[in-house]
Design an enzyme around this catalytic site. Structure first.
Site, PDB file in Angstrom:
ATOM      1  CD  GLU A   1      -1.548  43.428 -26.269  1.00  0.00           C
ATOM      2  OE1 GLU A   1      -2.670  42.918 -26.392  1.00  0.00           O
ATOM      3  OE2 GLU A   1      -1.243  44.552 -26.765  1.00  0.00           O
TER       4      GLU A   1
ATOM      5  CG  ASN B   1      -5.147  49.064 -27.299  1.00  0.00           C
ATOM      6  OD1 ASN B   1      -5.777  49.325 -26.286  1.00  0.00           O
ATOM      7  ND2 ASN B   1      -3.913  49.489 -27.475  1.00  0.00           N
TER       8      ASN B   1
ATOM      9  CB  SER C   1      -1.399  50.983 -28.094  1.00  0.00           C
ATOM     10  OG  SER C   1      -1.763  52.085 -28.902  1.00  0.00           O
TER      11      SER C   1
ATOM     12  CG  HIS D   1       1.123  47.466 -25.963  1.00  0.00           C
ATOM     13  ND1 HIS D   1      -0.192  47.069 -25.992  1.00  0.00           N
ATOM     14  CD2 HIS D   1       1.121  48.773 -25.553  1.00  0.00           C
ATOM     15  CE1 HIS D   1      -0.964  48.077 -25.622  1.00  0.00           C
ATOM     16  NE2 HIS D   1      -0.188  49.122 -25.355  1.00  0.00           N
TER      17      HIS D   1
END
Length: 279
Positions: free
Chosen positions: A148, A187, A115, A136
């Protein structure tokens, strides 16, 4: 064939998703017991989907038949792509990438479900950094629509395209992160929101319950920041904040002391342990 390394929440979710889309999957974990436990979690999840009518009985059986679990890393040597989903620790991931590099055929893609850890750093642990990418998924992997795809410094266009193609094959919507930066897109944004929410509580501005209520009703988020942290794991969130702070040297990413105290006390969230809602 797709290889998945790590049979935890994310690894088992990715394996289930891929198998449900017709891919043969080899799911590895460090011991036979952990690998078997991962398969049991997948079976329980598939059975729930059958009970709720999301899958037919036959589709459920076919999904499970496509998943093979192992504790022998060499068992994934025939995979065209492997997705690593082990503990979110740079050293552990580098060690795993080095091992994967030795057992996979030269054209295989090694992807990480990290992440936020640098894809370039992971690529340096291999002899094929051009074939290392980030892919991800979000939790739960069978449900969340976004993936992602992260380009490391040495990632080739072909490797990025193959990761995008896989995400689309799995029914996901991929976005390409063009620069290998900690936290990627989601994130990077979400961590700052977590920290600001915690600071609001520390300053006595509002309660945990009212902040979550304000975010869900005012921003139309499906979950508030504290409920989401409890689900993801407070220790995971703290680890991400500390990693960001070391990388950016920016106070925006400095973990609040109240979060650090909860983690030190063993209150980790994840439904099974006390989190913010018992603070």
């Amino acid at each position: 064939m797709l290889g998945v390394v790590g049979g935890g929440t994310m690894g088992s979710g990715i394996a289930q998703l891929a198998a449900s889309k017709g891919l043969d999957v080899v799911l590895w974990d460090i011991t036979e017991e952990l690998a078997t436990n991962a398969l049991q979690r997948i079976r329980a999840s598939v059975n729930r989907s059958v009970e709720k009518g999301r899958l037919t009985v036959e589709e459920g059986k076919e999904t499970l038949d496509r998943i093979h679990v192992t504790s022998t890393l060499e068992s994934i040597s025939g995979a065209d792509m492997v997705i690593e989903a082990i503990i979110e620790d740079p050293s552990a991931k580098q060690d795993m990438f080095s091992k994967l590099d030795q057992v996979l055929h030269p054209n295989a893609i090694i992807a990480s479900n990290t992440s936020g850890i640098s894809i370039t750093l992971l690529g340096r642990a291999t002899s094929r950094p051009d074939k290392v990418v980030g892919i991800h998924f979000f939790n739960p992997a069978p449900v969340m629509r976004l993936v992602e795809v992260v380009r490391g410094y040495h990632s080739s266009d072909e490797s990025v395209c193959r990761a995008v193609d896989l995400a689309e094959q799995l029914g996901k919507t991929p976005v390409v992160v063009k620069k290998d930066t900690p936290g990627f897109i989601v994130n990077r944004i979400m961590t700052v929101q977590f920290i600001e929410a915690i600071r609001l509580v520390e300053e006595g501005v509002a309660s945990i319950e009212d902040i979550d209520k304000a975010v869900t009703l005012g921003l139309n988020y499906p979950m508030g920041p504290f409920a989401l942290q409890d689900m993801g794991g407070l220790d995971v969130g703290l680890s991400v904040m500390d990693y960001f702070y070391e990388e950016f040297k920016d106070d925006r990413y400095a973990a609040p002391q109240s979060l650090r105290r909860l983690v030190r006390a063993g209150r980790l969230g994840r439904k099974t342990g006390a989190g913010w809602y018992e603070y």
